[in-house]
Each structure stands twice: as C-alpha cells, then as structure tokens.
Design an enzyme around this catalytic site. Sequence first.
Site, mmCIF file in Angstrom:
data_model
loop_
_atom_site.group_PDB
_atom_site.id
_atom_site.type_symbol
_atom_site.label_atom_id
_atom_site.label_comp_id
_atom_site.label_asym_id
_atom_site.label_seq_id
_atom_site.Cartn_x
_atom_site.Cartn_y
_atom_site.Cartn_z
ATOM 1 N N ASP A 44 -22.439 50.708 -31.621
ATOM 2 C CA ASP A 44 -23.225 51.825 -32.143
ATOM 3 C C ASP A 44 -24.681 51.427 -31.909
ATOM 4 O OD1 ASP A 44 -24.749 53.589 -33.609
ATOM 5 O OD2 ASP A 44 -23.570 53.400 -35.459
ATOM 6 N N SER A 53 -34.475 60.976 -18.423
ATOM 7 C CA SER A 53 -34.202 62.378 -18.118
ATOM 8 C C SER A 53 -35.462 63.029 -17.580
ATOM 9 C CB SER A 53 -33.750 63.118 -19.384
ATOM 10 O OG SER A 53 -33.690 64.511 -19.169
ATOM 11 N N TYR A 66 -34.216 66.657 -28.094
ATOM 12 C CA TYR A 66 -33.701 65.823 -27.005
ATOM 13 C C TYR A 66 -34.848 65.432 -26.076
ATOM 14 C CZ TYR A 66 -30.909 64.444 -22.922
ATOM 15 O OH TYR A 66 -30.374 63.755 -21.858
ATOM 16 N N LYS A 77 -36.677 61.719 -25.207
ATOM 17 C CA LYS A 77 -36.829 61.191 -23.855
ATOM 18 C C LYS A 77 -38.299 60.916 -23.530
ATOM 19 C CE LYS A 77 -32.457 61.176 -22.789
ATOM 20 N NZ LYS A 77 -31.725 59.917 -22.536
#
Length: 274
Positions: A60, A139, A152, A156
């Site tokens: 994790d 990304s 998100y 990034k």
Amino acid sequence: MRKTKEKIVLVTGGASGIGAAIARAAAAQGHRVLIADIDVAGADRVAQDIGERAQSVALDITSDAQWSAALDLAWAQYGRLDVLINNAAIVRTGYVRNVAMDDHALTLEVNAMGPMRGMVATLPRFREQGHGHFVTVCSMTAFLPFPGLASYAAAKFALRAFHLGLAMEERDSPLNFTIVHPTSTETPMLEAEAASDEVPMAFLSDAVSADYVAQVVLEAMRRRKLEVFMPADRAKFVRRLGGNAAELLKIAGQAEQLGAHNLAERRKGKSEAA
C-alpha cells in the site's frame, strides 16, 4: 526484444494495466522484477505468469511501514534495488462539485504522496549503495488538466514538481531520474473514465496500449532520459496550451464536445462487440 544488463526493478501498481505491462516487459528484457501492489492476489497472478524472474510483494503506497517492508524484501532477496518505478495510481472521476472531499484527498494521498513516500524511503538506500534510478510514471495531465479529473491532474502536477525537485537536489549524486508522461492508455483506469459522462476530454485522441507505454518507459529507463512525453508529436502543443489559462478556458467547451463524441463512438463499438 533488446536484452540489457540485469537490473533489480520494483514496479508499483504491478497487478494490472501499465504496471503489469512494465513488469512483463522488464522480465522479458532480462531484469528481475518485484511486482508491488495493494492487490496482492493480482500481483501474485502477474508474477506467476512471468515466472522465475518475478516476485510479488504487498504494498500500500500510502503506508510508510509497507514501503519499508517492500524495500527490506528487495535487499534481503537480491542485496540491492537498481530501479524504483513509481506507477501506481487511482482515479475518482467527476466534476469537482460531484466528488466527495474524501475522494479528492484520497487521490492526492495515493497519486502524489504515495510515490513521494516511496522516493523518500528509497533515497537513503540508493545513496548508501552508490547507485539507483527513480522512474516516475506521471501523466500529460501534469501539463493539461481535464474537467472531471481536477484532483487527479493536481496530484500529477505535484508529482512532477517533487520528482524534478529531488532530481535537482541530487544532480551531483550517482542517482538517475526519469519521468514519463503517458497519454490516454487502455487500462482499467481508462475504463473507469469511460463509464463517466464528466471526463470527455480523456477521449480527445485514440488511446495507446499498456504494452506500448511499457516499452516507452523501459526505453527511457535504459537511455536514462530525464523526461519523456507521449505522444511526442503533440507534446509541445499540449505543454504550451497547459501554460495558457485563458486558452484553456476558451477551448474547453469545444474539446469536451469532441471528446464526448469520441466517447459515444467508443461505447457504441464496445456495445456492438459484446
């Protein structure tokens, strides 16, 4: 496939998607791979499929204790770790107003803090052994945020800044740093985005395969490239657009309409194929 000098490689998020593709490709190139994932059963399946060059490990990435345990395993099993590939990530789709605050926080904790924890935990070990390579799968949303993926993209953005900040700090050390920015990729994450009506810009262009991204990542690792953009032919435009807030707002409506059209065609194709 090009054979290279054997490296010990730890890949996070290795149970599926890009991580699993990287693990398979790395083993095929002659590397030893630790497949790390919170999905232990999935990591086991990928490791068993690869064979003797792969081993699974529970991880994790939001847990400092589990990072220590995974790294301890690498050193106990192989006496070293040559490459850490930070790939694991999650997505919680939806416009900001429709996503629970806990999900925004979880996205940042997994997608930004998770890899950061891994780099912080690995850094002193790399320095002590006198070599090591941090490879971050980031990304293109680190440059171009999408509606429906605000947290998100924020994660990034933060991850790229941390990775490059650390690379600047360690510029005189023997460590190497590579960050790769994939475009839309056919993975379970993209399927989650396709199930939402609030992330149409993720479908502005055709998605690439996870295997293709894996080859790009491993070639960047081999060549010790500092930063790699995908697709290369549109990266300059995307980076310029991402730096122009007024232009972003201007094209948002048109981009969402085009993405929505492409998404509808995708859903139609999958429905007809079913």
